[in-house]
Design a protein around this motif. Structure first.
Motif, PDB file in Angstrom:
ATOM      1  N   UNK A 205       0.805  -1.221   0.000  1.00 50.38           N
ATOM      2  CA  UNK A 205       0.000   0.000   0.000  1.00 50.38           C
ATOM      3  C   UNK A 205       0.845   1.281   0.000  1.00 50.38           C
ATOM      4  N   UNK A 206       2.060   1.203   0.538  1.00 50.11           N
ATOM      5  CA  UNK A 206       2.926   2.397   0.556  1.00 50.11           C
ATOM      6  C   UNK A 206       3.186   2.924  -0.848  1.00 50.11           C
ATOM      7  N   UNK A 207       3.199   2.020  -1.834  1.00 54.24           N
ATOM      8  CA  UNK A 207       3.420   2.458  -3.220  1.00 54.24           C
ATOM      9  C   UNK A 207       2.200   3.224  -3.740  1.00 54.24           C
ATOM     10  N   UNK A 208       1.032   2.866  -3.243  1.00 57.60           N
ATOM     11  CA  UNK A 208      -0.186   3.607  -3.624  1.00 57.60           C
ATOM     12  C   UNK A 208      -0.179   4.969  -2.936  1.00 57.60           C
ATOM     13  N   UNK A 209       0.128   4.969  -1.632  1.00 62.83           N
ATOM     14  CA  UNK A 209       0.156   6.249  -0.901  1.00 62.83           C
ATOM     15  C   UNK A 209       1.141   7.214  -1.546  1.00 62.83           C
TER      16      UNK A 209
END
Ligand code: TPP
Ligand code: MG
Length: 547
Positions: A205-209
């Motif tokens: 999810x960090x890549x989405x954030x």
């Protein structure tokens, strides 16, 4: 101006569009101040719904969602959604009313120490005790909530402070600049990637954030490295990409486990351990790992990176790409694995069994949704099937809570998604258990004009728990219940209700429901015998291509 009015001015300054909440005697001054504000107050039917709405608003926009409750029971109700935001990395600001400072030292009606109570479920929290501190407190709250890794913060406002005269004005917003990874970490990462035989990317999810989808796709494509995503990392790379190995994260082995067995380097990008324990994919702690993220890695004996590349993710990936040297075609093992995963996905496309197999429900769901449309999953066996079979073109188009994983998130979550993206189709997919936890928010949805569809996987029980009990004990207990007539239930609330009577009914029913101007509910009987078949299949799984 009183403190409540100053608080609302500060919230306006932060760009707050909505506050989700429920009134109480101790937050009256805040509600009064909101009457003349540009912020829209959305009255919910339970504080948990309000917190989940703020949670999903934060997750979809990157701007803190705001929720409000009164003290005591209102605040305890709010907590689950606040905890969910905190563990899912969604920015959220929770505001609670409180008794006056004149009666906190004695036993008093509805008083709980809310700062103590919210402390373990927030990144930071405090009580406003001096009116003039309000601008600093609000600015600090938003800065902390929205900075990496985002999460929840909490502000407690005692009623006597809320009505006190307050001087001051909102503070200038300054959320800091990007940071960039150290040169030597980029060099080290590039060297390790150049030397690896079978590297594997895992995105979270960090890549989405960090909005790093384009950079991840370019990185994987140019270096020919296959990509698996966590449940919360769906859509970072389009599922149609030839290197996309779809989702990883089931508690049991699956096709994708073969990629982890085979790899000699995992490149974890924006991956938080909370999304999928490294013990599951690296039990012996022997797979070398490169950690690429906005923050450094959490400690875990199965996750000791050989190098940590900490800084802006897109920038790090481009810098590594410039330095890495990997020639060649896509690895044949990745292509074979992708073909196996895809064949599994297609297997039930035309299945006409009833109750409907979960794979078929999800397959049909994908057919009616466009690339930008949004599915919000609740928590249960249906979530496992969504994770395994619903694949995304774009980030944030399939929302799964896999940090806190609280049942009841889907309906309030879908309401928030529809507020953020009114033009997109939004479907909440939920179990019958989770539906009954927050279905009252469908009234809120009707009132505020957010017409999304709720699709219920009806199995008359807590299906995921039944599945786990079977795996552990060979039988289940305490997991069955009866349901109301969901169609009549929907109609009684002024919504549209549909029941799917056969497999061929599902697509037309979904299409009809999506066209309605009011929220709608679809009752769909599911055949969860497939859960046990999946466990069986996982047990029989052999990574054939390397034998
Ligand atoms: C608030 C909350 N309570 C309990 C759980 C534990 N739990 C996880 S899945 C599940 C069953 C979900 O049942 P249902 O909503 O009907 O979905 P199904 O598994 O049948 O698809 C339970 C009880 C949880 N995650 N969250
Ligand atoms: Mg169920």
């Amino acid at each position: 101006m009183n403190t409540a009015e100053l608080l609302v001015k500060c919230l306006e300054n932060e760009g707050v569009e909505y506050i989700f909440g429920l009134p109480g005697e101790e937050n009256l001054d805040i509600l009064e101040a909101l009457k003349t504000s540009s912020i829209k107050f959305i009255t919910t039917r339970h504080e948990q719904g309000a917190a989940f709405m703020a949670d999903l608003y934060g997750r979809l926009t990157g701007k803190a969602g705001v929720c409000l409750s009164t003290l005591g029971p209102g605040a305890t109700n709010l907590m689950t959604g606040v905890a969910d935001a905190n563990l899912d990395g969604a920015p959220l600001v929770a505001i609670t009313g409180q008794v006056g400072t004149d009666r906190m030292h004695i036993e008093s009606h509805q008083y709980l120490d809310l700062v103590a109570m919210f402390e373990p479920v927030t990144k930071w929290n405090t009580q406003i005790v001096r009116p003039s501190n309000t601008p600093e407190i609000v600015r600090k709250a938003f800065k902390i909530a929205q900075s990496e890794k985002p999460g929840a913060v909490h502000i407690d406002l005692p009623e006597n402070i809320a009505e006190m005269t307050a001087a001051g004005k909102p503070l200038h917003k300054n959320d800091g600049e990007k940071t960039f990874a150290a040169f030597h970490s980029l060099e080290q990462a590039a060297k390790a990637i150049s030397q690896a035989q079978n590297p594997l990317i895992m995105v979270g999810n960090g890549a989405i954030r960090a909005d790093a989808s384009v950079a991840v796709t370019e990185f994987a494509t140019k270096l020919n490295i296959p990509v698996a995503n966590t449940f919360m990392g769906k859509g970072v790379i389009p599922y149609t990409h030839p290197l996309a190995l779809w989702s990883v994260g089931l508690q049991q082995r699956d096709h994708i486990s073969c990629a982890f067995d085979q790899t000699d380097l995992v490149i974890a990008i924006g991956y938080d351990l909370i999304e999928y324990s490294p013990k599951k994919w690296n039990p012996l702690g022997e797979i070398p790992i490169i950690h690429i993220g906005d923050t450094s890695a959490e400690i875990d004996s199965s996750y000791i990176p050989v190098v940590e590349v900490v800084g802006d993710i897109s920038d790090s990936l481009r810098e590594i790409l410039d330095r890495a040297d990997r020639q060649g075609k896509p690895d044949p093992y990745a292509l074979q694995l992708r073909a196996d995963i895809r064949a599994d996905y297609e297997e039930y496309a035309n299945d006409d069994g009833f109750p409907i197999k979960p794979q078929k429900i999800i397959y049909d769901l994908r057919q009616v949704m466009g690339p930008e449309d949004i599915v919000i999953s609740d928590v249960g066996a249906h979530k496992m099937w969504i994770a395994r079979h619903y694949h995304c073109d774009r980030p944030n188009t399939c929302i799964i809570s896999n940090g806190f994983a609280a049942m009841g998130i889907a309906i309030p979550g879908a309401l928030a998604a529809k507020l953020v993206y009114p033009q997109r189709k939004v479907i909440a997919v939920t179990g019958d258990g989770g539906f009954m936890m927050n279905c009252q928010e469908l009234e809120t949805a009707l009132r505020v004009g957010t017409a999304f569809v709720t699709l219920i996987f009806n199995d008359g029980g807590y299906g995921l728990i039944e599945w786990k009990q079977h795996n552990h004990f060979g039988e289940s207990a305490f997991v069955h219940f009866s349901n109301p007539d969901f169609v009549k239930f929907a109609e009684s609330m002024g919504l549209k209700g549909y029941r799917v009577e056969s497999a061929v009914d599902l697509i037309p029913t979904l299409k009809t429901a999506l066209e309605q101007e009011v929220p709608s509910v679809i009752d769909c009987a599911v055949d969860y015998r497939e859960n046990f078949r999946l466990t069986q299949k996982a047990g029989d799984l052999s990574c054939k291509i390397w034998q």
